[in-house]
Design an enzyme around this catalytic site. Structure first.
Site, PDB file in Angstrom:
ATOM      1  N   SER A 158      -7.323 -21.020  14.262  1.00  0.00           N
ATOM      2  CA  SER A 158      -7.881 -22.074  13.398  1.00  0.00           C
ATOM      3  C   SER A 158      -8.000 -23.426  14.081  1.00  0.00           C
ATOM      4  O   SER A 158      -7.469 -24.434  13.596  1.00  0.00           O
ATOM      5  CB  SER A 158      -7.013 -22.190  12.156  1.00  0.00           C
ATOM      6  OG  SER A 158      -6.799 -20.921  11.626  1.00  0.00           O
ATOM      7  N   ARG A 173     -10.630 -28.330  21.624  1.00  0.00           N
ATOM      8  CA  ARG A 173      -9.499 -29.267  21.530  1.00  0.00           C
ATOM      9  C   ARG A 173      -8.542 -28.757  20.458  1.00  0.00           C
ATOM     10  O   ARG A 173      -8.932 -28.008  19.573  1.00  0.00           O
ATOM     11  CB  ARG A 173      -9.978 -30.688  21.194  1.00  0.00           C
ATOM     12  CG  ARG A 173     -10.345 -30.971  19.759  1.00  0.00           C
ATOM     13  CD  ARG A 173     -10.801 -32.403  19.592  1.00  0.00           C
ATOM     14  NE  ARG A 173     -12.048 -32.630  20.279  1.00  0.00           N
ATOM     15  CZ  ARG A 173     -13.244 -32.406  19.728  1.00  0.00           C
ATOM     16  NH1 ARG A 173     -13.349 -31.959  18.494  1.00  0.00           N
ATOM     17  NH2 ARG A 173     -14.341 -32.613  20.411  1.00  0.00           N
ATOM     18  N   ASP A 212     -10.399 -19.558  10.717  1.00  0.00           N
ATOM     19  CA  ASP A 212      -9.867 -19.203   9.387  1.00  0.00           C
ATOM     20  C   ASP A 212     -10.908 -19.361   8.280  1.00  0.00           C
ATOM     21  O   ASP A 212     -10.883 -18.632   7.281  1.00  0.00           O
ATOM     22  CB  ASP A 212      -8.583 -19.989   9.055  1.00  0.00           C
ATOM     23  CG  ASP A 212      -8.705 -21.485   9.244  1.00  0.00           C
ATOM     24  OD1 ASP A 212      -9.758 -21.953   9.723  1.00  0.00           O
ATOM     25  OD2 ASP A 212      -7.749 -22.208   8.913  1.00  0.00           O
TER      26      ASP A 212
HETATM   27  C1  BGC Z   1      -9.517 -26.915  12.707  1.00  0.00           C
HETATM   28  C2  BGC Z   1     -10.400 -25.837  12.141  1.00  0.00           C
HETATM   29  C3  BGC Z   1      -9.704 -25.115  11.010  1.00  0.00           C
HETATM   30  C4  BGC Z   1      -9.188 -26.119   9.982  1.00  0.00           C
HETATM   31  C5  BGC Z   1      -8.461 -25.454   8.822  1.00  0.00           C
HETATM   32  C6  BGC Z   1      -8.983 -27.811  11.604  1.00  0.00           C
HETATM   33  O1  BGC Z   1      -8.072 -28.736  12.127  1.00  0.00           O
HETATM   34  O2  BGC Z   1     -10.240 -27.692  13.635  1.00  0.00           O
HETATM   35  O3  BGC Z   1     -10.776 -24.934  13.142  1.00  0.00           O
HETATM   36  O4  BGC Z   1     -10.600 -24.229  10.410  1.00  0.00           O
HETATM   37  O5  BGC Z   1      -8.325 -27.046  10.606  1.00  0.00           O
HETATM   38  O6  BGC Z   1      -7.358 -24.742   9.248  1.00  0.00           O
END
Ligand code: BGC
Length: 494
Positions: A158, A173, A212
Site C-alpha cells: 500500500s 516513495r 490496497d
Molecule cells: C499510499 C497508497 C495507499 C494509501 C492507503 C497511501 O499513503 O500512498 O498507496 O493506497 O496510503 O493505504
C-alpha cells in the site's frame, strides 16, 4: 476584576481564537467545485504523464495492468500478503465462486524499529515479512511446507509503486512513516520473493502486486451481490475502491485508450486482445502537491515540513487521512498554548505533558471519542484526553477542543468527497444507464469507525458538481478484507 469576569474574558478570547481557526477549515460549495474540477484536470494530466519524468509532482495515476473486474463466480485457493501502514497480514483465501469466501489470517504489528530507525535496510524489512509468512504457513498450512505444492500469492503493497506489469513494480516513495531508503527504486515483488525463497518457501510464487485500493475495488466487485444485477429496477455497478485509514487513496476503471502513458505498442496490443479498460491506482494522496487549490493552514505547513517523513508530497493525504487528524489537532492546541489562550495551569512549554509536545502522539481514535461526546461537562472528552495525553482540561477548554475536532474531521470528509465526485464525473458512470446506481467499496479505520464520516462525505458530495441527484445514486459500502481477497483475485487472473 472579579474571578467570574476574568474567567469569562479568558474563555471569550479562547473561543474567538478557536472560531477563527475553525473558519480556516471550512470548505465552501464553490471550493468543492474548484477542487473537483482541478482533480479531473490532474487525472487527465497524470494519465498522459511519461513514467520516467522524475520532476513530475502531480497525480501519479498508475496503470495496474488489471484489465477486468470479478463478478463473484471466481473460485480457488490462494495466498495473500498485505503490508499496510500499521500491520502486516498473511492470509489464505478460498474463493467459493458465489460471492463468498473463507479466510485464515495472521496479523502482526510492524515492529517500531522497522518504521522509526533510518538505518534499517530493505533486507531487514523483507526478512521480517518472510519470517511472518513462514509462521503463518506453519500454523495454518503446514501441508504446503511438506508437499511443496505450488501456491499463487497476491501481494498487497500500500505505497506508491511504478507498476511495470501485474507482477512487478518499483517503489516510488514511502508514505505513512516508513523511511527505509534502499527500497526506493527497487522491485518489491522481487525482494519479497527472494526472501521467501531464502527461507525455504519457494513453493510460493508471488504472481500479482496490488495496491490496497485495487484490492478493495476487486473484492467489493466479487462480494457485491448487486454487481451488475437488477435490484428493484436499477442496475448497481461497483465503480471504485477507496481507502480512508492511516493513508488515503482510490482506484477506478479507466478506458485503456485514455491511458496515454502506456507505451503505444502496449496499448495497441491490449486493445487488439479485446481489453478495453484498466484499473488505475490514482495515488490521490498526492493530489495538488503544488498547493494550487488545496486549503492550507499554517498547521498543515508545519506538519508537512517539520514532522512528516515525506515533506512536499502526499499533501492531500496530510489533510485527510487518519494518520494526520490527531496531528493537526495537536499542532492547533500547541499554537493556542503558545498564544497564552489554553492550558494556563502550565507556565512553560517544557512543563506540558510530553505526549502533547511529541509528534503523532495524538491518535484519530481520541478525536473520534471527542467528536460525538454529548456527556454532561464533556466528561468523555476529559477522560479521553487525560488518558491519551495525560492532560487535564477545564470544561471551557473541552468545549473549544470539540469545536476544533469537528472542524478538522469535517474538512477531511469534505476533501475526501472531492476525488470521488471527480472520478464519478470524469468516467460518466452516473449517467451510463437510466436509473443506474453506483457502489463504492471503501475500507480503512476512518471511513469505517470515525463517527459520521460517511454522512459528512455524502453532504459534501451533494455540494460537489454531481449534486444531490448524483449523491443519491452513490452508495458508499464498507468492503471488508479488501486487501486480502482483492490480492487473491489479482493472483487468480495472473
Ligand atoms: C499510499 C497508497 C495507499 C494509501 C492507503 C497511501 O499513503 O500512498 O498507496 O493506497 O496510503 O493505504
Amino acid at each position: 476584576m472579579s474571578f467570574d469576569k476574568v474567567h469569562q474574558e479568558t474563555h471569550g478570547r479562547l473561543s474567538k481564537a478557536v472560531d477563527d481557526v475553525c473558519e480556516e477549515f471550512v470548505l465552501s460549495p464553490e471550493k468543492m467545485h474548484e477542487l473537483t474540477n482541478f482533480f479531473i484536470e490532474s487525472m487527465e494530466k497524470g494519465l498522459g504523464q511519461a513514467k520516467e519524468d522524475a520532476d513530475y509532482r502531480g497525480l501519479p495515476m498508475i496503470p495496474t495492468y488489471v484489465t477486468g473486474l470479478p463478478n463473484g463466480t471466481e473460485s480457488g485457493m490462494l495466498l495473500a500478503a498485505d503490508l499496510g501502514g500499521t500491520n502486516f497480514r498473511v492470509c489464505s483465501v478460498e474463493l467459493k465462486g458465489n460471492h463468498k469466501f473463507s479466510l485464515l489470517q495472521m496479523k502482526s504489528k510492524i515492529p517500531e524499529e522497522l518504521l522509526e530507525d533510518e538505518t534499517v535496510t530493505s533486507d531487514a524489512l523483507f526478512t521480517y515479512l518472510a519470517r511472518r509468512t513462514l509462521a503463518f504457513l506453519n500454523k495454518y498450512h503446514p501441508e504446503y511446507l511438506q508437499n511443496g505444492e505450488k501456491l499463487k500469492m497476491g501481494f498487497t503493497f500500500s505505497y506508491p509503486v511504478n507498476q511495470t506489469s501485474l507482477s512487478s513494480g518499483t517503489l516510488i516513495r514511502w508514505t505513512k512513516g516508513f523511511k527505509i531508503k534502499d527500497t526506493l527504486g527497487k522491485d518489491v515483488v522481487k525482494l519479497y520473493q527472494k526472501h521467501l525463497d531464502d527461507q525455504g518457501m519457494s513453493m510460493i510464487r508471488v504472481v500479482a502486486l496490488a495496491n490496497d485500493t485495487v484490492g478493495t475495488f476487486l473484492s467489493h466487485c466479487y462480494c457485491s451481490e448487486n454487481n451488475g444485477s437488477l435490484t428493484s429496477g436499477e442496475i448497481v455497478e461497483p465503480v471504485m475502491g477507496c481507502i480512508f485509514g492511516t493513508g488515503t487513496n482510490g482506484a477506478y476503471l479507466e478506458k485503456i485508450e485514455n491511458v496515454k502513458k502506456l507505451p503505444d505498442e502496449q496499448r495497441a496490443e491490449l486493445l487488439q486482445s479485446g481489453k478495453t479498460h484498466m484499473v488505475i491506482n490514482t495515488e490521490w494522496g498526492s493530489f495538488d502537491n503544488d498547493l494550487k487549490h488545496l486549503p492550507t493552514t499554517r498547521y498543515d505547513i508545519d506538519i508537512d515540513q517539520k514532522f512528516s517523513s515525506n515533506p512536499g508530497f502526499h499533501l492531500f493525504e496530510k489533510r485527510v487521512s487518519g494518520m494526520f487528524l490527531g496531528e493537526i489537532l495537536r499542532n492547533v492546541l500547541l499554537d493556542l498554548f503558545r498564544r497564552g489562550l489554553i492550558f494556563g495551569q502550565y507556565t512553560s512549554e517544557d512543563h506540558l505533558p510530553h505526549r502533547l509536545t511529541t509528534a503523532f502522539e495524538l491518535s484519530s481514535e481520541v478525536l473520534s471519542h471527542i467528536e460525538i461526546d454529548d456527556s454532561s461537562q464533556l466528561r468523555e472528552t476529559e477522560l479521553s484526553i487525560l488518558q491519551s495525553l495525560r492532560l487535564p482540561t477545564t470544561y471551557d477548554e473541552r468545549i473549544e477542543i470539540q469545536k476544533l475536532v469537528r472542524a478538522i474531521s469535517r474538512r477531511s470528509a469534505y476533501l475526501a468527497a472531492v476525488p470521488i465526485a471527480a472520478i464519478l464525473t470524469k468516467t460518466g458512470v452516473l449517467n451510463k444507464r437510466y436509473h443506474g446506481e453506483v457502489e463504492i467499496g471503501c475500507d480503512g479505520s476512518v471511513v469505517e469507525y470515525y463517527p459520521g464520516f460517511r454522512s459528512m462525505i455524502r453532504h459534501a458530495l451533494a455540494l460537489s458538481p454531481i449534486g444531490p441527484e448524483g449523491e443519491r445514486k452513490t452508495h458508499l459500502c464498507i468492503a471488508k478484507d479488501g486487501s486480502g481477497v482483492g490480492a487473491a483475485l489479482c493472483a487468480l487472473v495472473a
